[in-house]
Scaffold this active site. Structure first.
Site, mmCIF file in Angstrom:
data_model
loop_
_atom_site.group_PDB
_atom_site.id
_atom_site.type_symbol
_atom_site.label_atom_id
_atom_site.label_comp_id
_atom_site.label_asym_id
_atom_site.label_seq_id
_atom_site.Cartn_x
_atom_site.Cartn_y
_atom_site.Cartn_z
ATOM 1 N N ASP A 243 22.685 -19.385 19.420
ATOM 2 C CA ASP A 243 21.365 -18.922 19.170
ATOM 3 C C ASP A 243 20.690 -18.150 20.389
ATOM 4 O OD1 ASP A 243 21.493 -19.309 16.484
ATOM 5 O OD2 ASP A 243 20.500 -20.986 16.408
ATOM 6 N N HIS B 27 40.081 -29.530 30.364
ATOM 7 C CA HIS B 27 41.493 -29.181 30.516
ATOM 8 C C HIS B 27 42.601 -30.017 30.303
ATOM 9 C CE1 HIS B 27 40.522 -26.141 33.870
ATOM 10 N NE2 HIS B 27 39.758 -25.933 32.997
ATOM 11 N N GLU C 176 41.342 -16.456 33.021
ATOM 12 C CA GLU C 176 40.246 -17.192 33.555
ATOM 13 C C GLU C 176 40.810 -18.357 34.456
ATOM 14 O OE1 GLU C 176 36.688 -19.583 34.046
ATOM 15 O OE2 GLU C 176 38.656 -20.044 33.018
#
Length: 450
Positions: free
Chosen positions: A317, A298, A182
């Site tokens: 949740d 990063h 990604e």
């Protein structure tokens, strides 16, 4: 989260956990020895709609700890083409395989290195209606990537394991994914979507993305894409009294983009990256104004200390809530009446036995010959544990012996005991003793089904 979504791509085809499923870990501060009485809970009809379970924060953080260790043991990162990424895939896959998922690894090539997507399908559900949830598993090369995106990967993993623990029976088919590369430009998710036949794309009713859900100075951002998915998340946070904002910083910069581009409904959650939290946002959510949502975005400092537990807990949740709501299923309850104690009981390391008690009353005659004993124990080395069921008269039924070769974590299983010689009513106890040093845990739950 990726810095770019338009790369050049070339394509081409601690101890291992072996328990039946991964048991829930509880926050250590909640451990308690107090044991309240349990009451009978007759099983609900199988068709009843199922509410999403709470996703224990400590479970999610345990996965983050493993990802941190993997990075530390593999050059400090989990980046595409590096050994730390493949080790991360292997860790997640082992958890899913043990929990009953059907998994497959999809390979692709980018920047001269092999990349991997991990896809996990939960059995059942309508194959023509597929709800997907995913997160990217790779980090940048500068660090371990614990918030970006260990947080999303761990939250999705623990939600998938919660599906297994509940033996969830959704109406829609559930598919989970962990994407590779990604950070190089959404490579893995693009490869998946681009290689999904048109007929299969049409079966995907929605894709939920979780990228950076534990930023240390968090905001609560919801993707502004599919209205139904967006409302599902917003309604959940509204129920907590937590305001949300539309996510704009990462729009098009994470793995939902490939799905959105082919017309698949998408949504997701995000807690912020390098943008600065405003004074208004700090007043609304707490935290520090004038500071980035994630100062370690990063960077090498994106470590275990770079996480907001509150944000991670809420977003995990919320992920479960959305998956349960949008897949519209039900749990498959056991047959009969269930008596349960969910109070945590700490197990002393190499110490005295402890018990969890359920009090059974209002029944007639003896217990059945097929008494179901549900055991949920969190422990770092299950081989240390001896587990017995104690009947009201003190009779002991051995459920599990200790074994130095049983090196898995946790005990989550249902045992069948012939208890037909025992009176049904009375105080039944689960007795657990840790007989060796250096590993810790607690009883998470104990249940009897008559």
């Amino acid at each position: 989260m990726s810095l770019s979504d338009s790369p050049v791509i070339s394509t081409a085809p601690r101890r291992a956990t072996t328990a039946v499923a991964v048991a829930a870990l509880a926050v250590s501060g909640l451990l308690a020895a107090a044991v309240p009485s349990a009451t009978a809970a007759p099983a609900a009809p199988a068709a009843a709609a199922a509410a999403a379970p709470d996703i224990p924060l400590a479970n999610v953080k345990a996965h983050l700890s493993q990802l941190s260790t993997i990075a530390a043991n593999n050059g400090g990162n989990r980046a595409h083409g590096r050994p730390g990424y493949k080790a991360s895939v292997d860790y997640v896959k082992a958890k899913l395989d043990a929990a009953g998922f059907t998994t497959r690894i999809q390979q692709f090539t980018s920047s001269g290195a092999t990349g991997y997507n991990l896809i996990a399908d939960w059995p059942g559900g309508d194959p023509n209606q597929v709800l997907m949830a995913g997160a990217h598993l790779d980090s940048v090369s500068s660090g371990a990537g614990i918030n970006d995106n260990g947080s999303g990967s761990a939250g999705v993993l623990e939600t998938a394991l919660a599906v297994s623990r509940a033996q969830y029976k959704p109406t829609k088919h559930l598919r989970f994914a962990w994407w590779g590369a990604e950070e190089l430009g959404l490579i893995g998710s693009k490869f998946y979507v681009n290689n999904l036949p048109t007929a299969e794309r049409a079966k995907v009713s929605g894709y939920l993305n979780f990228d950076m859900i534990g930023s240390p100075n968090p905001g609560y951002f919801v993707y502004d894409d599919d209205p139904t998915i967006e409302k599902t998340f917003k309604d959940y946070f509204a129920g907590l009294g937590v305001p949300t904002e539309i996510e704009t910083e990462g729009d098009g910069r994470s793995d939902h983009a490939a799905f959105k581009n082919v017309g698949i409904p998408v949504g997701g959650l995000f807690t912020g990256a390098s943008r600065t939290k405003t004074a208004a946002q700090a007043q609304k959510w707490g935290g520090t104004s004038g500071q980035a949502f994630d100062r370690c975005y990063h960077s090498s400092c994106d470590s275990l200390s770079n996480i907001s537990d509150t944000a991670l807990d809420r977003n995990s949740d919320a992920a479960a809530h959305a998956i349960w709501t949008l897949s519209a299923g039900s749990t498959q309850p056991p047959t009969g009446d269930t008596y349960e104690n969910t109070a945590d009981v700490a197990i002393p390391d190499n110490g005295a036995a402890v018990t969890s008690t359920v009090n059974v009353s209002g029944r007639t005659g003896n217990a059945p010959a097929t008494l179901k004993v549900g055991v949920d124990i969190v422990h770092t080395f299950r081989g240390d544990l001896v587990v017995d069921l104690l009947a009201p008269d003190g009779s002991a039924y051995r459920l599990k012996n200790s074994s130095s070769s049983d090196s898995a974590d946790n005990v989550q299983a249902t045992y069948t005991v012939n208890a037909s010689s025992e009176a049904a009513n009375g105080a039944w106890k689960l007795r657990v003793q840790d007989i060796a040093a250096q590993d810790t845990g607690y009883i998470n739950a104990f249940r009897l089904t008559f």
